[in-house]
Write a protein that holds these residues in place. Structure first.
Motif, PDB file in Angstrom:
ATOM      1  N   THR A  31      21.527 -28.563 -67.366  1.00 52.51           N
ATOM      2  CA  THR A  31      21.960 -28.010 -68.653  1.00 52.51           C
ATOM      3  C   THR A  31      22.392 -26.558 -68.513  1.00 52.51           C
ATOM      4  OG1 THR A  31      19.680 -27.416 -69.219  1.00 52.51           O
ATOM      5  CG2 THR A  31      20.477 -29.557 -69.968  1.00 52.51           C
ATOM      6  N   GLY A  32      21.805 -25.840 -67.545  1.00 52.29           N
ATOM      7  CA  GLY A  32      22.168 -24.438 -67.352  1.00 52.29           C
ATOM      8  C   GLY A  32      23.581 -24.238 -66.859  1.00 52.29           C
ATOM      9  N   LEU A  33      24.218 -25.321 -66.388  1.00 43.87           N
ATOM     10  CA  LEU A  33      25.605 -25.224 -65.923  1.00 43.87           C
ATOM     11  C   LEU A  33      26.595 -25.124 -67.084  1.00 43.87           C
ATOM     12  CD1 LEU A  33      25.538 -27.945 -63.120  1.00 43.87           C
ATOM     13  CD2 LEU A  33      25.529 -25.470 -62.815  1.00 43.87           C
ATOM     14  N   SER A 152      20.007 -25.040 -59.374  1.00 45.05           N
ATOM     15  CA  SER A 152      21.244 -24.315 -59.669  1.00 45.05           C
ATOM     16  C   SER A 152      21.853 -23.717 -58.399  1.00 45.05           C
ATOM     17  CB  SER A 152      20.984 -23.209 -60.684  1.00 45.05           C
ATOM     18  OG  SER A 152      20.551 -23.750 -61.916  1.00 45.05           O
ATOM     19  N   LEU A 153      21.004 -23.221 -57.482  1.00 45.90           N
ATOM     20  CA  LEU A 153      21.521 -22.698 -56.213  1.00 45.90           C
ATOM     21  C   LEU A 153      22.153 -23.810 -55.388  1.00 45.90           C
ATOM     22  CD1 LEU A 153      18.768 -20.138 -55.119  1.00 45.90           C
ATOM     23  CD2 LEU A 153      21.127 -19.635 -55.816  1.00 45.90           C
ATOM     24  N   ASN A 248      27.231 -18.805 -70.975  1.00 45.92           N
ATOM     25  CA  ASN A 248      27.510 -19.215 -69.600  1.00 45.92           C
ATOM     26  C   ASN A 248      28.678 -20.200 -69.524  1.00 45.92           C
ATOM     27  OD1 ASN A 248      27.019 -19.158 -66.811  1.00 45.92           O
ATOM     28  ND2 ASN A 248      25.651 -20.914 -66.892  1.00 45.92           N
ATOM     29  N   GLY A 249      28.610 -21.276 -70.304  1.00 45.86           N
ATOM     30  CA  GLY A 249      29.576 -22.366 -70.163  1.00 45.86           C
ATOM     31  C   GLY A 249      31.005 -22.019 -70.513  1.00 45.86           C
ATOM     32  N   LEU A 259      25.700 -20.163 -60.262  1.00 50.45           N
ATOM     33  CA  LEU A 259      24.960 -18.973 -59.854  1.00 50.45           C
ATOM     34  C   LEU A 259      24.166 -18.400 -61.018  1.00 50.45           C
ATOM     35  CD1 LEU A 259      24.295 -16.724 -57.823  1.00 50.45           C
ATOM     36  CD2 LEU A 259      26.424 -15.576 -58.551  1.00 50.45           C
ATOM     37  N   ASN A 260      24.781 -18.325 -62.178  1.00 44.10           N
ATOM     38  CA  ASN A 260      24.095 -17.800 -63.361  1.00 44.10           C
ATOM     39  C   ASN A 260      22.896 -18.665 -63.733  1.00 44.10           C
ATOM     40  OD1 ASN A 260      25.932 -15.746 -63.556  1.00 44.10           O
ATOM     41  ND2 ASN A 260      27.113 -16.662 -65.214  1.00 44.10           N
ATOM     42  N   GLY A 261      23.069 -20.006 -63.584  1.00 47.03           N
ATOM     43  CA  GLY A 261      21.954 -20.895 -63.871  1.00 47.03           C
ATOM     44  C   GLY A 261      20.753 -20.572 -62.994  1.00 47.03           C
ATOM     45  N   ALA A 262      21.016 -20.333 -61.701  1.00 48.71           N
ATOM     46  CA  ALA A 262      19.933 -19.964 -60.793  1.00 48.71           C
ATOM     47  C   ALA A 262      19.284 -18.651 -61.223  1.00 48.71           C
ATOM     48  CB  ALA A 262      20.470 -19.849 -59.365  1.00 48.71           C
TER      49      ALA A 262
END
Length: 452
Positions: A31-33, A152-153, A248-249, A259-262
């Motif tokens: 979801t963080g992507l 995420s990484l 982010n999206g 990268l931001n998700g990580a």
């Protein structure tokens, strides 16, 4: 010796943290992507609405009572398999474009997540002594969010050279495998009666009747302290849709979103560690720690959301020029400020949820009561999240979504003040919710014989 380690409370805390590392941790990486790694974010947003709606409908009055009868191990096994199912549905969507399967899997995951999170919350808030609850929350939050960071990484590496707007099939396959491993780890969780910790009030067998469980649930959620905490619960996930799909999206390209998700989930690790220290700070009794951490949450919230307002005005100007999903992390003149804002958003999420869990843990040492409180937490958290994801799916303006999130969060903190001010020195005194639990217990025959 091995059995003593296995049944120790800290081994169980680490174990449930590893399970969440694999299951919801990898889900958070998706979801963080932004849009779960898809160009079309509408399907992912609607899947999240289905997920959170199903969780809201099951966490309190369905899963909570079931937990009291079957325990945490069965609940984890019942819920854990739904995480790899959801990752598989996104893999299927990448190949076939079947959005209905993604949304249906999201609804099934909502039910499964209710089982997992109710079990997790009861373990985390009751398996350790009162003086160590902040540390238990910190340990859980660090390991759990390491899952989102690592996932995420991995996505960042797999999509580093990608020019497409969606992640690769390999990303979904890797996350699916890790989620399946987490599900299987659930067989190692101990029931409350086997855990060696003082003050843990395991529910005796005669209490495992539906009538008593329902009565306990109603008594707990209608307590005035819990009622004043409900707005905090409602806002615990309300900002995800805006932060993940807009900040982010819609701002960055796919590899920078990874990268931001990580960075977001790693920031949560540091946020959880900081809150663990503050919640267990030596030299202050529990009531003063409650007040100090409430103030910390309010001040940092105003500062971070204030920075978010400046970002949103900048984003609106760029969007009016047709500039979206275009910033790469190498463009430091554009990326540094928004990336740091996203990091602080992640840290504040850890502040918020750690404080919610600590407040719940301050109400009772009973796993049965804790399961009800976590069920209420997940129910209202899901209602708030579903509302926010629906606003996102309806393509409401980013500024409106931002304003709703900021206003709700600060208002919820104010409404929670009565519960914060009512925190007692210990959960074993007459003012705690343990009294509700004890009143619902039948009198043991041995106790009856001891009466004069």
């Amino acid at each position: 010796m091995i059995y003593r380690v296995y049944t120790s409370p800290w081994f169980q805390i680490v174990l449930i943290s590893l399970i969440c590392f694999c299951c919801p941790g990898m889900f958070n990486a998706l979801t963080g992507l932004g849009g779960s790694g898809q160009v079309d974010q509408t399907v992912a947003a609607n899947a999240n609405v289905a997920l959170l709606s199903a969780m809201a409908g099951t966490a309190l009055f369905v899963v909570g009572p079931i937990f009291d009868r079957v325990g945490p191990r069965v609940c984890l096994l019942l819920g854990g398999w739904t995480y790899p199912l959801y990752s598989g549905s996104l893999l299927c969507f990448n190949v076939t474009g079947n959005g209905a399967f993604v949304i249906a899997s999201g609804a099934i995951l909502g039910i499964g997540a209710s089982f997992l999170w109710v079990a997790q919350g009861a373990i985390m808030t009751t398996y350790v002594p009162e003086s160590q609850k902040g540390r238990a929350i910190a340990v859980f939050w660090i390991i759990f969010n390491l899952g989102g960071g690592v996932g995420s990484l991995a996505s960042f590496g797999l999509n580093y050279h990608s020019t497409a707007g969606t992640v690769s099939n390999g990303t979904y396959i890797a996350l699916l495998i890790i989620m399946a491993i987490g599900w299987l780890l659930g067989v190692l969780i101990c029931p409350p009666r086997s855990v060696r910790v003082a003050n843990l009030q395991a529910t005796p067998e005669p209490d495992h009747h539906w009538q008593k469980i329902v009565k306990l649930t109603l008594h707990t959620v209608t307590d005035w302290r819990v009622l004043s905490m409900l707005p905090l619960f409602f806002c615990a996930n309300v900002f995800y849709s805006y932060q993940q799909n807009i900040v982010n999206g819609m701002t960055f390209n796919i590899r920078t979103r990874s990268l931001n998700g990580a960075l977001y989930w790693i920031a949560q690790m540091f946020g959880g560690l900081l809150m663990g220290v503050l919640l267990d700070i030596p030299g202050l009794n529990r009531p003063w720690r409650a007040r100090m951490n409430w103030l910390f949450l309010f001040v940092t919230g105003m500062a971070i959301w204030g920075g978010g307002y400046a970002f949103q005005r900048w984003y609106d100007r760029r969007a009016a020029q047709g500039k979206t999903q275009d910033i790469d992390f190498t463009q430091s003149h554009l990326s540094v400020g928004p990336i740091f804002l996203y990091i602080f958003y992640g840290m504040y999420d850890a502040f918020w949820q750690s404080f919610c869990y600590w407040l719940m843990g301050a109400q009772s040492n009973s796993p049965a009561v804790a399961a009800v409180l976590v069920g209420a937490y997940k129910t209202f958290q899901s209602v708030g999240g579903a509302m926010a994801w629906r606003l996102n799916a309806l393509d409401k303006s980013p500024m409106l979504q931002f304003a709703v999130d900021w206003g709700l969060c600060m208002g919820a903190l104010v409404l929670a003040l009565p519960a914060v001010l009512a925190v007692t020195l210990t959960s074993n005194d007459s003012e705690s919710l343990d009294e509700v639990h004890l009143k619902n217990r039948p009198v043991e025959p041995s106790a009856e014989r001891r009466r004069p």
